[in-house]
Scaffold this motif. Structure first.
Motif, mmCIF file in Angstrom:
data_model
loop_
_atom_site.group_PDB
_atom_site.id
_atom_site.type_symbol
_atom_site.label_atom_id
_atom_site.label_comp_id
_atom_site.label_asym_id
_atom_site.label_seq_id
_atom_site.Cartn_x
_atom_site.Cartn_y
_atom_site.Cartn_z
ATOM 1 N N ARG A 106 0.832 -1.197 0.000
ATOM 2 C CA ARG A 106 0.000 0.000 0.000
ATOM 3 C C ARG A 106 0.868 1.247 0.000
ATOM 4 O O ARG A 106 1.860 1.303 0.737
ATOM 5 C CB ARG A 106 -0.923 0.015 1.235
ATOM 6 N N PRO A 107 0.525 2.264 -0.787
ATOM 7 C CA PRO A 107 -0.568 2.284 -1.762
ATOM 8 C C PRO A 107 -0.218 1.512 -3.019
ATOM 9 O O PRO A 107 0.964 1.223 -3.263
ATOM 10 C CB PRO A 107 -0.722 3.775 -2.067
ATOM 11 N N ARG A 157 1.178 3.898 -8.634
ATOM 12 C CA ARG A 157 0.594 5.150 -9.084
ATOM 13 C C ARG A 157 1.648 5.994 -9.787
ATOM 14 O O ARG A 157 2.857 5.754 -9.635
ATOM 15 C CB ARG A 157 -0.006 5.924 -7.915
ATOM 16 N N GLY A 162 -3.708 6.476 -9.807
ATOM 17 C CA GLY A 162 -3.493 5.041 -9.783
ATOM 18 C C GLY A 162 -3.282 4.502 -11.190
ATOM 19 O O GLY A 162 -3.843 5.005 -12.163
#
Length: 268
Positions: free
Chosen positions: A37-38, A41, A48
């Motif tokens: 996570r995340p 991106r 994303g």
């Protein structure tokens, strides 16, 4: 070794996927960030990345190295790391066939590649590569073929404690002869502890003889490639890069090099 081309291609595809994950690891582990996570991106706009824009190498080529959302350039490091890792996995299967050693070699060289990237960019060797790699190397030594578990454990111990001793001795020598050198570089030790832990990992894969060969070759590579740069810029040598190069040579050609040394130099 005659290995079906289709299997080699399949191994290469697995390597591409591993390389995609390796990109994440080399960018996030040095910053102590999660690799989960995340999700992936764009480094520019933060959007994303959809799965169809995250296909190793291919997506980067289709998008011409730019983010689909904002058009900002995406570093060529991403496809380069994926491609090289794919070649590593395909090459190991081509050399060793469908044997445990192909997996062991692919994982070892992938770890070394990851270490080279993080040490070049951050001057950091994450514990996930060194300590985690040492545990993995010892576990793989329990598999048939390749190094046995006793040489693996011995190599890890000699790699770790031997490099620790070299670091301590080097630090004392530099402080006694040229203490300003450490101050200029902004460090208090001539050798980073990451290099010490890395050599424990290397020993788990190649044994104590491989450790000695790795240190020798890594030192030669470092002096030839980076020695003059370090003398001019006062920057410390990112030794992990060159130790990784030495370890890769020790893994692939260590037995032949040691045999040549014993017969041609020592006359044994």
């Amino acid at each position: 070794m005659n290995v079906p081309t289709l299997l080699i291609v399949y191994a290469g595809l697995i390597g591409l996927a591993v390389g995609s994950f390796l990109n994440v690891c080399t960018l996030r582990w040095p910053e102590e960030q999660s690799v989960v996570r995340p999700p992936s991106r764009c480094p520019g706009c933060g959007s994303g990345i959809a799965w169809y824009d995250n296909v190793p190498v291919l997506s980067w080529l289709i998008l011409r190295g730019k983010c689909r959302t904002c058009g900002e350039p995406i570093s060529p490091q991403y496809p380069a790391v994926e491609f090289v890792t794919g070649c590593i996995w395909a090459g190991m299967l081509a050399v060793h066939g469908v044997e445990p050693e192909a997996l062991r070699g692919a994982l070892f060289l992938t770890i070394l590649f990851g270490i080279s990237i993080t040490d070049a960019r951050f001057y950091i060797i994450p514990d996930e590569f060194s300590v985690g790699g040492a545990v993995l190397g010892f576990a793989l030594a329990l598999m048939p073929g390749g190094i046995d578990w006793i040489p693996s454990l011995t190599g890890a111990a000699i790699g770790f404690f031997g490099m620790w001793g070299v670091g301590k001795g080097g630090t004392l020598l530099v402080k006694a002869t040229n203490p300003e050198r450490l101050e200029e570089a902004g460090v208090d030790s001539a050798l980073g502890f990451g290099d010490v832990k890395m050599m424990g990992m290397v020993g788990a894969f190649v044994g104590w003889q491989g450790v000695l060969l790795t240190v020798f070759l890594g030192s030669v590579f470092a002096l030839v490639v980076f020695g003059a740069i370090s003398a001019i810029t006062k920057r410390l040598i990112p030794l992990g890069i060159f130790l990784a190069m030495g370890a890769a040579v020790a893994y692939g050609y260590g037995d032949a090099i040691i045999a040549w040394y014993q017969t041609s130099v020592l006359g044994v």
